[in-house]
Structures are given as C-alpha cells and as structure tokens.
Design a protein around this motif. Sequence first.
Motif, PDB file in Angstrom:
ATOM      1  N   ARG A 191     -12.319 -10.807  64.067  1.00 10.24           N
ATOM      2  CA  ARG A 191     -10.551 -10.393  63.614  1.00 10.24           C
ATOM      3  C   ARG A 191     -10.944  -9.260  62.551  1.00 10.24           C
ATOM      4  N   LYS A 192     -10.995  -8.974  61.670  1.00 11.21           N
ATOM      5  CA  LYS A 192     -11.005  -9.214  60.090  1.00 11.21           C
ATOM      6  C   LYS A 192     -12.319  -7.354  61.033  1.00 11.21           C
ATOM      7  N   GLN A 193     -13.186  -7.485  61.960  1.00 10.86           N
ATOM      8  CA  GLN A 193     -14.109  -6.714  61.825  1.00 10.86           C
ATOM      9  C   GLN A 193     -13.904  -5.704  63.094  1.00 10.86           C
ATOM     10  N   TRP A 194     -12.424  -6.137  63.862  1.00 12.90           N
ATOM     11  CA  TRP A 194     -11.618  -5.215  64.440  1.00 12.90           C
ATOM     12  C   TRP A 194     -10.263  -4.008  64.247  1.00 12.90           C
ATOM     13  N   PHE A 195     -10.151  -4.776  62.831  1.00 15.42           N
ATOM     14  CA  PHE A 195      -9.161  -4.032  61.926  1.00 15.42           C
ATOM     15  C   PHE A 195     -10.248  -3.904  60.961  1.00 15.42           C
ATOM     16  N   GLN A 196     -10.956  -3.745  60.548  1.00 13.47           N
ATOM     17  CA  GLN A 196     -11.987  -3.039  60.381  1.00 13.47           C
ATOM     18  C   GLN A 196     -12.133  -1.354  60.216  1.00 13.47           C
ATOM     19  N   ARG A 197     -12.299  -1.808  62.297  1.00 10.50           N
ATOM     20  CA  ARG A 197     -12.949  -0.596  62.703  1.00 10.50           C
ATOM     21  C   ARG A 197     -12.056   0.583  63.781  1.00 10.50           C
ATOM     22  N   MET A 198     -10.933  -0.436  63.707  1.00 12.22           N
ATOM     23  CA  MET A 198      -9.279   0.370  64.227  1.00 12.22           C
ATOM     24  C   MET A 198      -8.958   0.933  63.082  1.00 12.22           C
ATOM     25  N   VAL A 199      -8.586   0.253  62.466  1.00 14.83           N
ATOM     26  CA  VAL A 199      -8.053   1.200  61.023  1.00 14.83           C
ATOM     27  C   VAL A 199      -8.586   0.879  59.475  1.00 14.83           C
ATOM     28  N   PRO A 200      -9.340   2.053  60.400  1.00 17.15           N
ATOM     29  CA  PRO A 200     -10.419   1.961  59.096  1.00 17.15           C
ATOM     30  C   PRO A 200      -9.513   2.168  57.107  1.00 17.15           C
ATOM     31  N   ILE A 201     -10.225   1.430  56.547  1.00 17.75           N
ATOM     32  CA  ILE A 201      -9.440   1.949  55.390  1.00 17.75           C
ATOM     33  C   ILE A 201     -10.855   2.112  54.148  1.00 17.75           C
ATOM     34  N   HIS A 207     -17.457 -10.464  72.601  1.00 15.89           N
ATOM     35  CA  HIS A 207     -15.877 -11.082  72.545  1.00 15.89           C
ATOM     36  C   HIS A 207     -15.399  -9.353  71.643  1.00 15.89           C
ATOM     37  N   LEU A 208     -15.973  -9.381  70.946  1.00 14.32           N
ATOM     38  CA  LEU A 208     -15.488  -7.760  69.551  1.00 14.32           C
ATOM     39  C   LEU A 208     -15.800  -6.707  70.793  1.00 14.32           C
ATOM     40  N   LEU A 230     -12.308  -4.180  71.312  1.00 12.12           N
ATOM     41  CA  LEU A 230     -12.467  -2.905  70.846  1.00 12.12           C
ATOM     42  C   LEU A 230     -12.301  -1.381  72.049  1.00 12.12           C
ATOM     43  N   MET A 231     -12.970  -1.999  72.724  1.00  5.70           N
ATOM     44  CA  MET A 231     -12.898  -1.231  74.102  1.00  5.70           C
ATOM     45  C   MET A 231     -11.651  -1.054  74.885  1.00  5.70           C
ATOM     46  N   ASN A 232     -10.654  -2.393  74.587  1.00  2.00           N
ATOM     47  CA  ASN A 232      -9.941  -2.463  75.093  1.00  2.00           C
ATOM     48  C   ASN A 232      -8.427  -1.946  74.424  1.00  2.00           C
ATOM     49  N   GLU A 233      -8.992  -1.808  73.104  1.00  2.00           N
ATOM     50  CA  GLU A 233      -7.327  -1.902  71.737  1.00  2.00           C
ATOM     51  C   GLU A 233      -6.650  -2.816  71.667  1.00  2.00           C
ATOM     52  N   GLN A 234      -7.129  -4.098  71.951  1.00  5.86           N
ATOM     53  CA  GLN A 234      -6.791  -5.449  72.067  1.00  5.86           C
ATOM     54  C   GLN A 234      -6.934  -6.348  71.341  1.00  5.86           C
ATOM     55  N   LEU A 235      -5.909  -6.862  70.618  1.00  6.64           N
ATOM     56  CA  LEU A 235      -7.159  -7.658  69.202  1.00  6.64           C
ATOM     57  C   LEU A 235      -7.186  -9.163  69.566  1.00  6.64           C
ATOM     58  N   PRO A 236      -8.150  -9.265  68.925  1.00  8.39           N
ATOM     59  CA  PRO A 236      -8.939 -10.938  69.014  1.00  8.39           C
ATOM     60  C   PRO A 236      -8.211 -11.695  68.656  1.00  8.39           C
ATOM     61  N   ILE A 237      -8.554 -13.414  69.692  1.00  9.73           N
ATOM     62  CA  ILE A 237      -7.309 -14.158  69.615  1.00  9.73           C
ATOM     63  C   ILE A 237      -7.976 -14.803  68.227  1.00  9.73           C
TER      64      ILE A 237
END
Length: 201
Positions: free
Chosen positions: A16-26, A181-182, A186-193
């Motif tokens: 999840r942390k990796q997902w947010f870092q890529r989808m909402v980079p700060i 899984h990640l 990312l491709m589906n813009e779906q938050l991982p479990i």
Amino acid sequence: AQNHVYYPSSVGTCVRKQWFQRMVPIPFPDYMLKTFFAGDLWQDHMVDHILTELAEKYDEIEIMPEKTIVLTFDHPTANRLIYISGRIDDYVSVKLPDGSRKAVPIEVKTYSRAVKYLKESKPYNRDQLLCYAVALNSWFGYLLYIDKQHSPHHDNDKMTKTFKEVFTYNDWKELKSRIIHLDDCLMNEQLPIAEAKLKPN
C-alpha cells in the motif's frame, strides 16, 4: 510504462505504501534531501573502511565496483514485462577452493539503535538483497547493519552486526508475486488489500 519499473530498495516494503508513493507522489523538501545526501556520504565512508579491512585480512576477497542491474519477468496473465532496476553499491568477489570466483552482494544499512538489540534482519532488507543475489546468480549475500554512532575508531564487532542470508527460488517467486499484485493494482488504479489483514492472527 513507468508503473512497470520497480526498485530493489522498495519492493519489500508495504504494498500500500508503494502504491500511494506512485499514485500520489509527495516531493521531499530540500532540507531532507540534504540530510539524505549527508547520510549517504557517511555510510559510504564507513562501508569503504569496513570492506577495505576485510579485503586486507582475506586474500580471497576482492572488492568490486558498483554495478547496475536490470531484472525482467513476464506478467503471468497480462501481455507485459515487469522490470526491477537498480544498482548494487557493494559486493565482493570471493575466490573459491577450485580457483573460480563467486560474486556476493553486501547490503549495508544504518541502524538508529544499538545493533546489539537487533536479533534478526529486516524482511524488506532481505528482499532488497534477494534482488541483488538473483542478479549476480549467487543466491546468498550479507546484510550488514551499522550503528549510527559508529566511527572508524570504534570496535567493528560491537558497532556492526552481519546476517548471512541464503535464498531459494521460492523466495524469489513470492517476491515476484507481491510485485505482480502491486503492478495490477497500479494498472487498475485499485488500492491494494492491507497486508496485515492477510496475515493469520
């Protein structure tokens, strides 16, 4: 296409942390980048000192220059490749009894507390080292933790702790599954479990 490139230093961290870092980079503030740079310089100095001592003590060991790696594998269901790209900062070539040489990765981490309290290596550090071991076709390596208070004038045995990590193909298969899984999320813009929910009580 950038979503298909992953990095050894992060593949073992929370999905999840990796997902947010890529989808909402700060972006990091400039002062933090300067702190990271200073920390890298300190760690490089300490690693050079420790590895030089090691090479001087054992004739069989040769320090190797940094090496860029790229690992690729097919997504099992989608028509795309997944890349792991990074750089091995520290590894050595060890002379074996038969005269051949074996490349062995050494991943160095600073530890905020006294290393004597560190009982085992961190899983996400192991996954980073696993990528390097696969790239070098060695399937084992070393995680070296250095106390942040360490200096060349201190006793290395008290200020550092080393873990030898031996990997199997199943370790590599499990890591690839997490990355796939990640990648799908990312491709589906779906938050991982949340991974904590997948672990047994």
